[in-house]
Design an enzyme around this catalytic site. Structure first.
Site, mmCIF file in Angstrom:
data_model
loop_
_atom_site.group_PDB
_atom_site.id
_atom_site.type_symbol
_atom_site.label_atom_id
_atom_site.label_comp_id
_atom_site.label_asym_id
_atom_site.label_seq_id
_atom_site.Cartn_x
_atom_site.Cartn_y
_atom_site.Cartn_z
ATOM 1 N N SER A 128 0.835 -1.202 0.000
ATOM 2 C CA SER A 128 0.000 0.000 0.000
ATOM 3 C C SER A 128 0.869 1.251 0.000
ATOM 4 O O SER A 128 1.991 1.246 0.529
ATOM 5 C CB SER A 128 -0.863 -0.026 1.266
ATOM 6 O OG SER A 128 -1.395 1.245 1.536
ATOM 7 N N TYR A 153 -1.552 -1.340 11.203
ATOM 8 C CA TYR A 153 -1.881 -1.828 9.853
ATOM 9 C C TYR A 153 -0.779 -1.448 8.873
ATOM 10 O O TYR A 153 -0.250 -2.284 8.144
ATOM 11 C CB TYR A 153 -3.230 -1.240 9.385
ATOM 12 C CG TYR A 153 -3.372 -1.245 7.888
ATOM 13 C CD1 TYR A 153 -3.680 -2.423 7.210
ATOM 14 C CD2 TYR A 153 -3.151 -0.085 7.130
ATOM 15 C CE1 TYR A 153 -3.765 -2.427 5.820
ATOM 16 C CE2 TYR A 153 -3.232 -0.089 5.760
ATOM 17 C CZ TYR A 153 -3.542 -1.261 5.103
ATOM 18 O OH TYR A 153 -3.607 -1.278 3.736
ATOM 19 N N LYS A 157 2.252 -3.704 6.608
ATOM 20 C CA LYS A 157 2.581 -3.627 5.171
ATOM 21 C C LYS A 157 4.093 -3.449 5.010
ATOM 22 O O LYS A 157 4.717 -4.071 4.150
ATOM 23 C CB LYS A 157 1.821 -2.492 4.485
ATOM 24 C CG LYS A 157 0.324 -2.733 4.361
ATOM 25 C CD LYS A 157 0.008 -3.928 3.462
ATOM 26 C CE LYS A 157 -1.476 -4.228 3.358
ATOM 27 N NZ LYS A 157 -1.780 -5.568 2.814
HETATM 28 C C1 UD1 Z 1 -6.781 4.489 4.123
HETATM 29 C C2 UD1 Z 1 -5.537 4.191 4.880
HETATM 30 C C3 UD1 Z 1 -4.585 3.450 4.015
HETATM 31 C C4 UD1 Z 1 -5.196 2.174 3.568
HETATM 32 C C5 UD1 Z 1 -6.515 2.431 2.885
HETATM 33 C C6 UD1 Z 1 -7.199 1.109 2.743
HETATM 34 C C7 UD1 Z 1 -5.302 6.010 6.534
HETATM 35 C C8 UD1 Z 1 -4.489 7.162 6.968
HETATM 36 N N1 UD1 Z 1 -4.938 5.407 5.391
HETATM 37 O O1 UD1 Z 1 -6.453 5.369 3.034
HETATM 38 O O2 UD1 Z 1 -3.415 3.146 4.733
HETATM 39 O O3 UD1 Z 1 -4.342 1.507 2.702
HETATM 40 O O4 UD1 Z 1 -7.355 3.285 3.668
HETATM 41 O O5 UD1 Z 1 -8.492 1.261 2.317
HETATM 42 O O6 UD1 Z 1 -6.268 5.662 7.193
HETATM 43 N N2 UD1 Z 1 -12.723 10.954 3.787
HETATM 44 C C9 UD1 Z 1 -13.715 11.852 4.145
HETATM 45 N N3 UD1 Z 1 -14.853 11.373 4.694
HETATM 46 C C10 UD1 Z 1 -15.065 10.035 4.916
HETATM 47 C C11 UD1 Z 1 -14.061 9.122 4.538
HETATM 48 C C12 UD1 Z 1 -12.887 9.614 3.981
HETATM 49 O O7 UD1 Z 1 -13.548 13.059 3.967
HETATM 50 O O8 UD1 Z 1 -16.126 9.677 5.438
HETATM 51 C C13 UD1 Z 1 -11.492 11.452 3.159
HETATM 52 C C14 UD1 Z 1 -10.252 11.183 3.981
HETATM 53 O O9 UD1 Z 1 -10.002 12.190 4.904
HETATM 54 C C15 UD1 Z 1 -9.195 11.102 2.871
HETATM 55 C C16 UD1 Z 1 -9.951 10.555 1.671
HETATM 56 O O10 UD1 Z 1 -11.319 10.775 1.947
HETATM 57 O O11 UD1 Z 1 -8.749 12.386 2.573
HETATM 58 C C17 UD1 Z 1 -9.718 9.090 1.429
HETATM 59 O O12 UD1 Z 1 -9.969 8.371 2.620
HETATM 60 P P1 UD1 Z 1 -10.031 6.781 2.662
HETATM 61 O O13 UD1 Z 1 -10.925 6.273 1.575
HETATM 62 O O14 UD1 Z 1 -10.329 6.372 4.058
HETATM 63 O O15 UD1 Z 1 -8.568 6.333 2.254
HETATM 64 P P2 UD1 Z 1 -7.158 6.749 2.893
HETATM 65 O O16 UD1 Z 1 -7.314 7.349 4.219
HETATM 66 O O17 UD1 Z 1 -6.435 7.544 1.860
#
Ligand code: UD1
Length: 341
Positions: A128, A153, A157
């Site tokens: 990842s 987690y 990785k």
């Molecule tokens: C996360 C993990 C990453 C993992 C991946 C697996 C973290 C820091 N990283 O990635 O290590 O490999 O998931 O699926 O947790 N967001 C919102 N509202 C929401 C959900 C998300 O604004 O309800 C935003 C988050 O702040 C982020 C983006 O959407 O900026 C993507 O979030 P997400 O889909 O959870 O992925 P990551 O955090 O990038």
């Protein structure tokens, strides 16, 4: 020529099932295994329907079980393994680190031991972009230094990559590729496979589609004051079918003896950053739905901005992401609507 067989661990999950479809399309035979701890058989049924194959062997098992792992390898001639089976919830890993270290590391070690013992040389590991942490410079290449992991987690990785690298180096009878995924999104265009988060989704796209369908009240956009063009985080959202195809290229590279080193790493991303608001806007455009969303405080642990330099994968794997976030969001929306029926 005899067909080659690929073992897909975690093959009933979101990524594993999409990869399985592409492997079958590319002419490989499969053995699929999954402990179903974080999914049901929906995607596996979709896989059978999409490929028209009713004969794909499925084993419900955990690779933490050394004897079961050994039995699987002794009963099947496996040419390559793609090891997806792992826990992946960042928050839960902070609350239950031993569950994550135990499961994610033990299963990899058992797979490697059995693969070695049974003459299976080729190991593809699903890593990842979390290994880069908050990078000093974007986009990140495979040479960008890894940062200390911010969650157990993420640490699994990193440690898994190291276990694979060291094993390849020491034993000589295995070789490995680690694919570092950016943010996989979307669903199969047939709407027969997609993400099936249990409970409240952690990830952005399932949260968006569940809000639009009415399962969730409102999407919280975590943070609007980041140093990015619109104040929200930047990510590299990669379509699940594109991501799946990268695995076929990597498996082919191993099986066809095309690797340039016995351990290789590739970023699997689009190379194009998108913000949280870009996703919200693109979703509204392709779905024709008005999404209920609001700004909320930053989420602890979120990286500000990360996206891939995918040139190495483009060049060496002959792979390139082709789908847009609009394509992915439309597929994810069709999948959500299908689940609701
Ligand atoms: C996360 C993990 C990453 C993992 C991946 C697996 C973290 C820091 N990283 O990635 O290590 O490999 O998931 O699926 O947790 N967001 C919102 N509202 C929401 C959900 C998300 O604004 O309800 C935003 C988050 O702040 C982020 C983006 O959407 O900026 C993507 O979030 P997400 O889909 O959870 O992925 P990551 O955090 O990038």
């Amino acid at each position: 020529m005899q067909k080659k067989t690929v073992l897909v661990t975690g093959g009933a999950g979101f990524i594993g099932s999409h990869v399985s479809v592409e492997l079958i399309n590319a002419g490989y035979d499969l053995v699929v295994a999954d402990d179903l701890s974080n999914c049901d058989m929906t995607n596996f049924e979709g896989l059978k329907q999409i490929t028209g194959r009713d004969d794909i062997p499925f084993h419900q098992m955990t690779f933490c079980d050394e004897a079961a792992t050994e039995k699987l390898f002794s009963e099947n001639k496996i040419d390559a393994v793609i090891h997806f089976a792992a826990f992946k919830a960042v928050g839960e890993s902070c609350a239950e680190p031993l569950k994550y270290y135990g499961n994610n590391l033990k299963s990899l070690i058992n797979v490697l031991e059995s693969a070695r013992r049974h003459g299976c040389r080729n190991i593809l590991f699903s890593s990842s972009c979390t290994v880069y942490g908050e990078p000093e410079k974007t986009p990140v290449t495979e040479q960008t230094p890894r940062q200390p992991a911010t969650s157990p987690y993420g640490n699994t990785k990193q440690i898994s990559e190291d276990i694979l690298r060291d094993s390849v180096k020491a034993y000589g009878n295995i070789r490995g590729i680690a694919l570092r995924y950016f943010n996989p999104i979307g669903a199969h265009p047939t709407a027969l496979m997609g993400e099936l988060p249990r409970g409240v989704p952690n990830n952005l796209v399932p949260y968006i589609t569940q809000t639009a369908i009415g399962k969730r009240e409102c999407l919280s956009v975590f943070g609007n004051d980041y140093p990015t063009p619109d104040g929200t985080n930047l990510r590299d959202y990669i379509d699940i079918v594109d991501l799946a195809k990268a695995h076929v290229c990597a498996v082919r590279r191993m099986i066809d003896d095309k690797m340039e080193a016995d351990y290789e790493i590739f970023n699997v991303g689009t190379g194009k950053p998108a913000s949280v608001l870009d996703l919200v806007n693109a979703f509204e455009k392709v779905s024709g739905e008005k999404l209920n969303w609001k700004f909320a405080p930053r989420r602890a642990g979120d990286v500000i901005a990360i996206w891939a330099d995918p040139s190495l994968a483009n060049e060496k794997l002959g792979w390139k992401a082709g789908r847009t976030i609009e394509d992915s969001l439309l597929a994810a929306w069709n999948w959500e609507k299908k689940l609701a029926r």
